[in-house]
Structure formats: C-alpha cells, structure tokens
Design a protein around this motif. Structure first.
Motif, PDB file in Angstrom:
ATOM      1  N   LEU A   1       0.835  -1.200   0.000  1.00 27.82           N
ATOM      2  CA  LEU A   1       0.000   0.000   0.000  1.00 27.82           C
ATOM      3  C   LEU A   1       0.871   1.252   0.000  1.00 27.82           C
ATOM      4  CD1 LEU A   1      -2.841   1.236   0.144  1.00 27.82           C
ATOM      5  CD2 LEU A   1      -2.655   1.104   2.632  1.00 27.82           C
ATOM      6  N   LEU A   2       1.873   1.274   0.848  1.00 37.25           N
ATOM      7  CA  LEU A   2       2.770   2.425   0.922  1.00 37.25           C
ATOM      8  C   LEU A   2       3.497   2.663  -0.396  1.00 37.25           C
ATOM      9  CD1 LEU A   2       4.440   4.627   2.453  1.00 37.25           C
ATOM     10  CD2 LEU A   2       6.053   2.788   2.985  1.00 37.25           C
ATOM     11  N   VAL A   3       4.128   1.633  -0.922  1.00 35.98           N
ATOM     12  CA  VAL A   3       5.000   1.816  -2.084  1.00 35.98           C
ATOM     13  C   VAL A   3       4.202   1.913  -3.376  1.00 35.98           C
ATOM     14  CG1 VAL A   3       6.973   0.916  -3.356  1.00 35.98           C
ATOM     15  CG2 VAL A   3       6.880   0.642  -0.879  1.00 35.98           C
ATOM     16  N   VAL A   4       3.388   0.911  -3.656  1.00 39.02           N
ATOM     17  CA  VAL A   4       2.621   0.935  -4.911  1.00 39.02           C
ATOM     18  C   VAL A   4       1.592   2.062  -4.863  1.00 39.02           C
ATOM     19  CG1 VAL A   4       1.116  -0.377  -6.462  1.00 39.02           C
ATOM     20  CG2 VAL A   4       3.000  -1.533  -5.287  1.00 39.02           C
ATOM     21  N   GLY A   5       0.865   2.150  -3.761  1.00 34.83           N
ATOM     22  CA  GLY A   5      -0.136   3.211  -3.636  1.00 34.83           C
ATOM     23  C   GLY A   5       0.484   4.590  -3.655  1.00 34.83           C
ATOM     24  N   GLY A   6       1.583   4.760  -2.919  1.00 35.12           N
ATOM     25  CA  GLY A   6       2.266   6.055  -2.897  1.00 35.12           C
ATOM     26  C   GLY A   6       2.801   6.444  -4.265  1.00 35.12           C
ATOM     27  N   GLY A   7       3.420   5.488  -4.939  1.00 35.50           N
ATOM     28  CA  GLY A   7       3.948   5.770  -6.278  1.00 35.50           C
ATOM     29  C   GLY A   7       2.870   6.119  -7.274  1.00 35.50           C
ATOM     30  N   LEU A   8       1.783   5.356  -7.244  1.00 31.37           N
ATOM     31  CA  LEU A   8       0.680   5.646  -8.166  1.00 31.37           C
ATOM     32  C   LEU A   8       0.020   6.986  -7.841  1.00 31.37           C
ATOM     33  CD1 LEU A   8      -0.911   2.096  -8.514  1.00 31.37           C
ATOM     34  CD2 LEU A   8       0.529   3.300 -10.177  1.00 31.37           C
ATOM     35  N   ALA A   9      -0.106   7.305  -6.557  1.00 32.34           N
ATOM     36  CA  ALA A   9      -0.705   8.589  -6.173  1.00 32.34           C
ATOM     37  C   ALA A   9       0.166   9.758  -6.633  1.00 32.34           C
ATOM     38  CB  ALA A   9      -0.905   8.647  -4.656  1.00 32.34           C
TER      39      ALA A   9
ATOM     40  N   GLY B   1       2.275   9.734  -9.078  1.00 32.00           N
ATOM     41  CA  GLY B   1       2.168   9.774 -10.542  1.00 32.00           C
ATOM     42  C   GLY B   1       0.869  10.409 -11.012  1.00 32.00           C
ATOM     43  N   ALA B   2      -0.203  10.113 -10.316  1.00 31.51           N
ATOM     44  CA  ALA B   2      -1.506  10.678 -10.705  1.00 31.51           C
ATOM     45  C   ALA B   2      -1.570  12.182 -10.432  1.00 31.51           C
ATOM     46  CB  ALA B   2      -2.631   9.968  -9.959  1.00 31.51           C
ATOM     47  N   LEU B   3      -0.908  12.626  -9.381  1.00 28.29           N
ATOM     48  CA  LEU B   3      -0.940  14.046  -9.019  1.00 28.29           C
ATOM     49  C   LEU B   3       0.014  14.894  -9.852  1.00 28.29           C
ATOM     50  CD1 LEU B   3      -1.136  13.694  -5.135  1.00 28.29           C
ATOM     51  CD2 LEU B   3      -2.963  14.422  -6.689  1.00 28.29           C
ATOM     52  N   THR B   4       1.013  14.273 -10.432  1.00 33.71           N
ATOM     53  CA  THR B   4       2.012  15.025 -11.205  1.00 33.71           C
ATOM     54  C   THR B   4       2.193  14.374 -12.576  1.00 33.71           C
ATOM     55  OG1 THR B   4       3.753  13.754 -10.100  1.00 33.71           O
ATOM     56  CG2 THR B   4       3.286  15.942  -9.230  1.00 33.71           C
ATOM     57  N   ARG B   5       1.134  14.384 -13.332  1.00 33.49           N
ATOM     58  CA  ARG B   5       1.159  13.794 -14.668  1.00 33.49           C
ATOM     59  C   ARG B   5       1.925  14.695 -15.637  1.00 33.49           C
ATOM     60  NH1 ARG B   5      -2.213   9.852 -14.432  1.00 33.49           N
ATOM     61  NH2 ARG B   5      -3.333   9.428 -16.324  1.00 33.49           N
ATOM     62  N   PRO B   6       2.460  14.088 -16.706  1.00 27.19           N
ATOM     63  CA  PRO B   6       3.093  14.913 -17.738  1.00 27.19           C
ATOM     64  C   PRO B   6       2.107  15.963 -18.261  1.00 27.19           C
ATOM     65  CG  PRO B   6       3.555  12.592 -18.114  1.00 27.19           C
ATOM     66  CD  PRO B   6       2.552  12.666 -17.003  1.00 27.19           C
TER      67      PRO B   6
ATOM     68  N   PHE C   1       5.616   3.960 -18.965  1.00 25.15           N
ATOM     69  CA  PHE C   1       6.045   4.247 -17.598  1.00 25.15           C
ATOM     70  C   PHE C   1       5.143   3.643 -16.517  1.00 25.15           C
ATOM     71  CE2 PHE C   1       8.187   7.327 -20.230  1.00 25.15           C
ATOM     72  CZ  PHE C   1       9.480   7.300 -19.725  1.00 25.15           C
ATOM     73  N   ALA C   2       3.848   3.722 -16.662  1.00 22.77           N
ATOM     74  CA  ALA C   2       2.950   3.227 -15.609  1.00 22.77           C
ATOM     75  C   ALA C   2       3.102   1.727 -15.355  1.00 22.77           C
ATOM     76  CB  ALA C   2       1.502   3.587 -15.921  1.00 22.77           C
ATOM     77  N   PRO C   3       3.076   0.870 -16.375  1.00 23.67           N
ATOM     78  CA  PRO C   3       3.228  -0.560 -16.071  1.00 23.67           C
ATOM     79  C   PRO C   3       4.617  -0.916 -15.538  1.00 23.67           C
ATOM     80  CG  PRO C   3       2.976  -0.236 -18.450  1.00 23.67           C
ATOM     81  CD  PRO C   3       2.739   1.089 -17.790  1.00 23.67           C
ATOM     82  N   VAL C   4       5.645  -0.262 -16.074  1.00 18.80           N
ATOM     83  CA  VAL C   4       6.999  -0.551 -15.580  1.00 18.80           C
ATOM     84  C   VAL C   4       7.110  -0.155 -14.115  1.00 18.80           C
ATOM     85  CG1 VAL C   4       9.438   0.093 -15.769  1.00 18.80           C
ATOM     86  CG2 VAL C   4       8.127  -0.433 -17.832  1.00 18.80           C
ATOM     87  N   TRP C   5       6.669   1.063 -13.777  1.00 18.16           N
ATOM     88  CA  TRP C   5       6.782   1.512 -12.395  1.00 18.16           C
ATOM     89  C   TRP C   5       5.913   0.697 -11.454  1.00 18.16           C
ATOM     90  CZ3 TRP C   5      10.591   3.417 -10.095  1.00 18.16           C
ATOM     91  CH2 TRP C   5      11.480   4.278 -10.750  1.00 18.16           C
ATOM     92  N   THR C   6       4.745   0.265 -11.894  1.00 16.47           N
ATOM     93  CA  THR C   6       3.893  -0.544 -11.024  1.00 16.47           C
ATOM     94  C   THR C   6       4.593  -1.850 -10.661  1.00 16.47           C
ATOM     95  OG1 THR C   6       1.914   0.449 -11.987  1.00 16.47           O
ATOM     96  CG2 THR C   6       1.624  -1.636 -10.805  1.00 16.47           C
ATOM     97  N   ALA C   7       5.189  -2.510 -11.645  1.00 14.89           N
ATOM     98  CA  ALA C   7       5.925  -3.751 -11.375  1.00 14.89           C
ATOM     99  C   ALA C   7       7.133  -3.485 -10.475  1.00 14.89           C
ATOM    100  CB  ALA C   7       6.370  -4.392 -12.688  1.00 14.89           C
ATOM    101  N   LEU C   8       7.859  -2.408 -10.754  1.00 16.12           N
ATOM    102  CA  LEU C   8       9.028  -2.085  -9.927  1.00 16.12           C
ATOM    103  C   LEU C   8       8.617  -1.749  -8.503  1.00 16.12           C
ATOM    104  CD1 LEU C   8      11.140   0.025 -12.437  1.00 16.12           C
ATOM    105  CD2 LEU C   8      11.587  -2.323 -11.657  1.00 16.12           C
TER     106      LEU C   8
END
Length: 151
Positions: free
Chosen positions: A12-20, A22-27, A46-53
C-alpha cells in the motif's frame, strides 16, 4: 497472518504512494514541449513498468524489515523510497530538470548501495532491486539527455 498484513502495508505504501504521486504530477504541456532524445519511451510505458518495480521494491522492503536488526538495510531502503518519491514532483511538478537529475543520481547510488548491502544478507531482496537499478540507470541517462537538450 501478521506477516501478510505487514506485506500488504508495504504494498500500500510503495505501490499506492507511487501511483498517487504519478496521478498528481502527470506529464503536462511543459513536458510535451521538451526536446526529447530519440530513445525517450512513449508515455504509456512508464505506468506498467513503475507498477511492477514498485511491487518488487515493496517486497524487498518487507523482507528487509522482517529481518529485524538490519538498520542499515532499512535506512537504504527508506532513503531510496524518499528519493524515488521526490523525483516526480521535482521533474513534472516543479519543472526542475536540474534538481531531478541530482536526485536521480543519488537515488541510483542508494539503490546500488541497497543491492550491495543486502546481497550477502538476503539475496532475494538484492535481486528484486536489480531491475529497479537498470530502469533507474536508464532514467538517469534519459534525465541527463533531457537536461542537456533543454537547459
């Protein structure tokens, strides 16, 4: 049961934090207007790569945390997470390629430090960070190229 709850919290911390982040600071238009090198991947990569990482980062952190007395390993893990989470707002939010470049260089060093530290203690955690190191190495080259072309 407790170990599954802890793993879920790391996810939750890592995947959720990373996705949040990313969603708040989109290109945005600023990013789209940058002069990009020919090896710049399409945005959809970028999204699928970062989600897996992020999932691998969470598992490695959880495994390191479970070892208990590995304060140095956890310090490296928390350090890379803070640097990782700082990069996106610096680059996409503040439009500071220079600060993002400095951050990613330190991030890469911290990731490599984590791999070196955990290799003898928990080979799986070290191996979970190898694709992360490769991707951040590529991202460092990409950020360097973006800085050079747009400064």
């Amino acid at each position: 049961m407790r170990k599954h709850i802890a793993l879920s919290l790391f996810m939750l911390l890592v995947v959720g934090g990373g996705l949040a982040i990313g969603a708040l600071t989109r290109p945005d238009d600023w990013y789209r207007a940058l002069a990009k090198p020919p090896f710049n991947p399409p945005d959809w990569v970028f999204a699928p790569v970062w989600t897996a990482l992020y999932a691998a980062i969470a598992v490695a952190g959880w495994r390191t945390w479970r070892r208990g007395r590995d304060r140095a390993g956890m310090a490296l893990w928390w350090g890379q997470l803070a640097l990782n989470f700082a990069w996106t707002p610096l680059f996409f939010g503040a439009h500071r390629i220079d600060l993002a470049l400095a951050t990613i260089v330190v991030l890469l060093a911290t990731i490599l430090g984590f791999i070196a530290w955990t290799a003898a203690r928990d080979r799986i955690s070290a191996l979970l960070f190898v694709p992360y190191a490769v991707w951040v190495g590529f991202a460092t080259i990409l950020t360097t190229a973006l800085f050079a072309r747009n400064s």
